[in-house]
Scaffold this motif. Sequence first.
Motif, mmCIF file in Angstrom:
data_model
loop_
_atom_site.group_PDB
_atom_site.id
_atom_site.type_symbol
_atom_site.label_atom_id
_atom_site.label_comp_id
_atom_site.label_asym_id
_atom_site.label_seq_id
_atom_site.Cartn_x
_atom_site.Cartn_y
_atom_site.Cartn_z
ATOM 1 N N SER A 66 46.116 42.056 26.497
ATOM 2 C CA SER A 66 45.498 42.127 27.822
ATOM 3 C C SER A 66 45.810 43.456 28.493
ATOM 4 C CB SER A 66 45.983 40.989 28.708
ATOM 5 O OG SER A 66 45.514 39.765 28.240
ATOM 6 N N TYR A 67 47.023 43.937 28.318
ATOM 7 C CA TYR A 67 47.396 45.221 28.896
ATOM 8 C C TYR A 67 46.584 46.354 28.263
ATOM 9 C CZ TYR A 67 50.158 49.190 30.382
ATOM 10 O OH TYR A 67 50.547 50.388 30.912
ATOM 11 N N ASP A 68 46.398 46.286 26.952
ATOM 12 C CA ASP A 68 45.620 47.317 26.259
ATOM 13 C C ASP A 68 44.156 47.311 26.679
ATOM 14 O OD1 ASP A 68 47.877 48.165 24.966
ATOM 15 O OD2 ASP A 68 47.465 47.030 23.128
ATOM 16 N N GLN A 69 43.633 46.148 27.044
ATOM 17 C CA GLN A 69 42.235 46.048 27.473
ATOM 18 C C GLN A 69 42.059 46.372 28.946
ATOM 19 O OE1 GLN A 69 40.939 42.145 26.389
ATOM 20 N NE2 GLN A 69 40.950 42.599 24.190
ATOM 21 N N GLY A 70 43.145 46.563 29.687
ATOM 22 C CA GLY A 70 43.055 46.933 31.095
ATOM 23 C C GLY A 70 43.177 45.782 32.060
ATOM 24 N N ASP A 71 43.429 44.584 31.579
ATOM 25 C CA ASP A 71 43.607 43.424 32.458
ATOM 26 C C ASP A 71 45.088 43.318 32.807
ATOM 27 O OD1 ASP A 71 43.338 41.105 33.885
ATOM 28 O OD2 ASP A 71 43.070 39.821 32.128
ATOM 29 N N TYR A 72 45.512 44.069 33.836
ATOM 30 C CA TYR A 72 46.926 44.153 34.169
ATOM 31 C C TYR A 72 47.444 42.865 34.794
ATOM 32 C CZ TYR A 72 45.805 48.997 33.365
ATOM 33 O OH TYR A 72 45.367 50.151 32.802
ATOM 34 N N GLU A 73 46.645 42.219 35.600
ATOM 35 C CA GLU A 73 47.064 40.958 36.218
ATOM 36 C C GLU A 73 47.222 39.870 35.154
ATOM 37 O OE1 GLU A 73 48.369 38.390 39.009
ATOM 38 O OE2 GLU A 73 47.983 40.522 39.296
ATOM 39 N N GLY A 74 46.286 39.806 34.230
ATOM 40 C CA GLY A 74 46.385 38.836 33.143
ATOM 41 C C GLY A 74 47.575 39.122 32.247
ATOM 42 N N SER A 75 47.857 40.405 32.025
ATOM 43 C CA SER A 75 49.000 40.782 31.207
ATOM 44 C C SER A 75 50.308 40.378 31.872
ATOM 45 C CB SER A 75 48.981 42.286 30.968
ATOM 46 O OG SER A 75 50.117 42.690 30.266
ATOM 47 N N ARG A 76 50.403 40.562 33.184
ATOM 48 C CA ARG A 76 51.607 40.162 33.908
ATOM 49 C C ARG A 76 51.786 38.646 33.865
ATOM 50 N NH1 ARG A 76 52.826 37.990 38.491
ATOM 51 N NH2 ARG A 76 50.681 37.911 39.190
ATOM 52 N N ARG A 77 50.679 37.919 34.030
ATOM 53 C CA ARG A 77 50.733 36.456 34.018
ATOM 54 C C ARG A 77 51.144 35.935 32.635
ATOM 55 N NH1 ARG A 77 46.759 33.425 32.405
ATOM 56 N NH2 ARG A 77 45.258 35.096 32.671
ATOM 57 N N LEU A 78 50.567 36.503 31.575
ATOM 58 C CA LEU A 78 50.917 36.062 30.230
ATOM 59 C C LEU A 78 52.345 36.466 29.852
ATOM 60 C CD1 LEU A 78 47.559 36.842 28.435
ATOM 61 C CD2 LEU A 78 48.576 34.590 28.744
ATOM 62 N N GLY A 79 52.811 37.606 30.356
ATOM 63 C CA GLY A 79 54.192 38.017 30.111
ATOM 64 C C GLY A 79 55.183 37.062 30.741
ATOM 65 N N LYS A 80 54.890 36.634 31.973
ATOM 66 C CA LYS A 80 55.772 35.654 32.625
ATOM 67 C C LYS A 80 55.742 34.328 31.876
ATOM 68 C CE LYS A 80 56.274 37.089 37.360
ATOM 69 N NZ LYS A 80 56.179 36.677 38.746
ATOM 70 N N MET A 81 54.564 33.953 31.389
ATOM 71 C CA MET A 81 54.467 32.706 30.628
ATOM 72 C C MET A 81 55.267 32.812 29.327
ATOM 73 S SD MET A 81 53.341 29.828 31.018
ATOM 74 C CE MET A 81 51.872 28.946 31.244
ATOM 75 N N ALA A 82 55.237 33.972 28.683
ATOM 76 C CA ALA A 82 56.039 34.175 27.469
ATOM 77 C C ALA A 82 57.527 34.066 27.791
ATOM 78 C CB ALA A 82 55.730 35.537 26.848
ATOM 79 N N LEU A 83 57.940 34.599 28.945
ATOM 80 C CA LEU A 83 59.342 34.492 29.352
ATOM 81 C C LEU A 83 59.739 33.039 29.585
ATOM 82 C CD1 LEU A 83 62.011 35.796 30.354
ATOM 83 C CD2 LEU A 83 60.970 35.808 32.622
ATOM 84 N N TYR A 84 58.919 32.294 30.312
ATOM 85 C CA TYR A 84 59.241 30.892 30.603
ATOM 86 C C TYR A 84 59.279 30.039 29.335
ATOM 87 C CZ TYR A 84 58.223 32.197 35.440
ATOM 88 O OH TYR A 84 58.205 32.800 36.661
ATOM 89 N N VAL A 85 58.344 30.253 28.438
ATOM 90 C CA VAL A 85 58.312 29.460 27.207
ATOM 91 C C VAL A 85 59.488 29.825 26.317
ATOM 92 C CG1 VAL A 85 56.959 28.996 25.126
ATOM 93 C CG2 VAL A 85 55.829 29.077 27.328
ATOM 94 N N SER A 86 59.883 31.116 26.282
ATOM 95 C CA SER A 86 61.036 31.468 25.456
ATOM 96 C C SER A 86 62.331 30.924 26.029
ATOM 97 C CB SER A 86 61.172 32.967 25.226
ATOM 98 O OG SER A 86 60.543 33.739 26.132
ATOM 99 N N ILE A 87 62.456 30.877 27.354
ATOM 100 C CA ILE A 87 63.647 30.261 27.949
ATOM 101 C C ILE A 87 63.684 28.768 27.630
ATOM 102 C CG2 ILE A 87 64.711 29.635 30.152
ATOM 103 C CD1 ILE A 87 63.879 32.391 31.177
ATOM 104 N N ALA A 88 62.534 28.113 27.715
ATOM 105 C CA ALA A 88 62.469 26.692 27.354
ATOM 106 C C ALA A 88 62.818 26.492 25.882
ATOM 107 C CB ALA A 88 61.082 26.139 27.649
ATOM 108 N N SER A 89 62.369 27.402 25.031
ATOM 109 C CA SER A 89 62.678 27.308 23.608
ATOM 110 C C SER A 89 64.167 27.459 23.351
ATOM 111 C CB SER A 89 61.895 28.385 22.851
ATOM 112 O OG SER A 89 62.279 28.420 21.514
ATOM 113 N N ILE A 90 64.814 28.364 24.065
ATOM 114 C CA ILE A 90 66.259 28.552 23.902
ATOM 115 C C ILE A 90 67.002 27.296 24.359
ATOM 116 C CG2 ILE A 90 68.252 29.832 24.785
ATOM 117 C CD1 ILE A 90 66.432 32.313 24.820
ATOM 118 N N ILE A 91 66.601 26.723 25.480
ATOM 119 C CA ILE A 91 67.269 25.514 25.986
ATOM 120 C C ILE A 91 67.070 24.344 25.023
ATOM 121 C CG2 ILE A 91 67.206 23.797 27.835
ATOM 122 C CD1 ILE A 91 66.625 26.140 29.757
ATOM 123 N N ILE A 92 65.843 24.161 24.549
ATOM 124 C CA ILE A 92 65.583 23.067 23.600
ATOM 125 C C ILE A 92 66.332 23.293 22.294
ATOM 126 C CG2 ILE A 92 63.773 21.984 22.209
ATOM 127 C CD1 ILE A 92 61.893 22.428 24.615
#
Length: 110
Positions: A66-92
């Motif tokens: 998304s960042y490479d295509q110029g969708d900066y807001e979508g890239s920020r949103r997906l990056g935060k989602m990747a962070l939240y899912v990885s934290i959940a993965s570590i806890i699980i």
Amino acid sequence: MALGGSQSDVKVSLNGSVDLYQSWFGPTTPRPPLQNYLFLTILTCFCPAYPINILALVFSAMSRNSYDQGDYEGSRRLGKMALYVSIASIIIGLLIITIFCAVHFTTKNV
């Protein structure tokens, strides 16, 4: 004869909000790179919660695309989602390891 309407210089994200960075600083100013948490998602692949690890890795890769295509807001949103899912993965993963160790060390061999 043009088939489409007039193109605006202001980029609109998928949810309809206007990219204010581009409208304030112009299209020639490069944006700073956003966090996609790729290193963290790769580290979570060593946790025993495999479907969730792969989902975090996919969100991180989608954030980069998304960042490479110029969708900066979508890239920020997906990056935060990747962070939240990885934290959940570590806890699980830590819960799975704890349960496995508790069961393994408390059972008697007959």
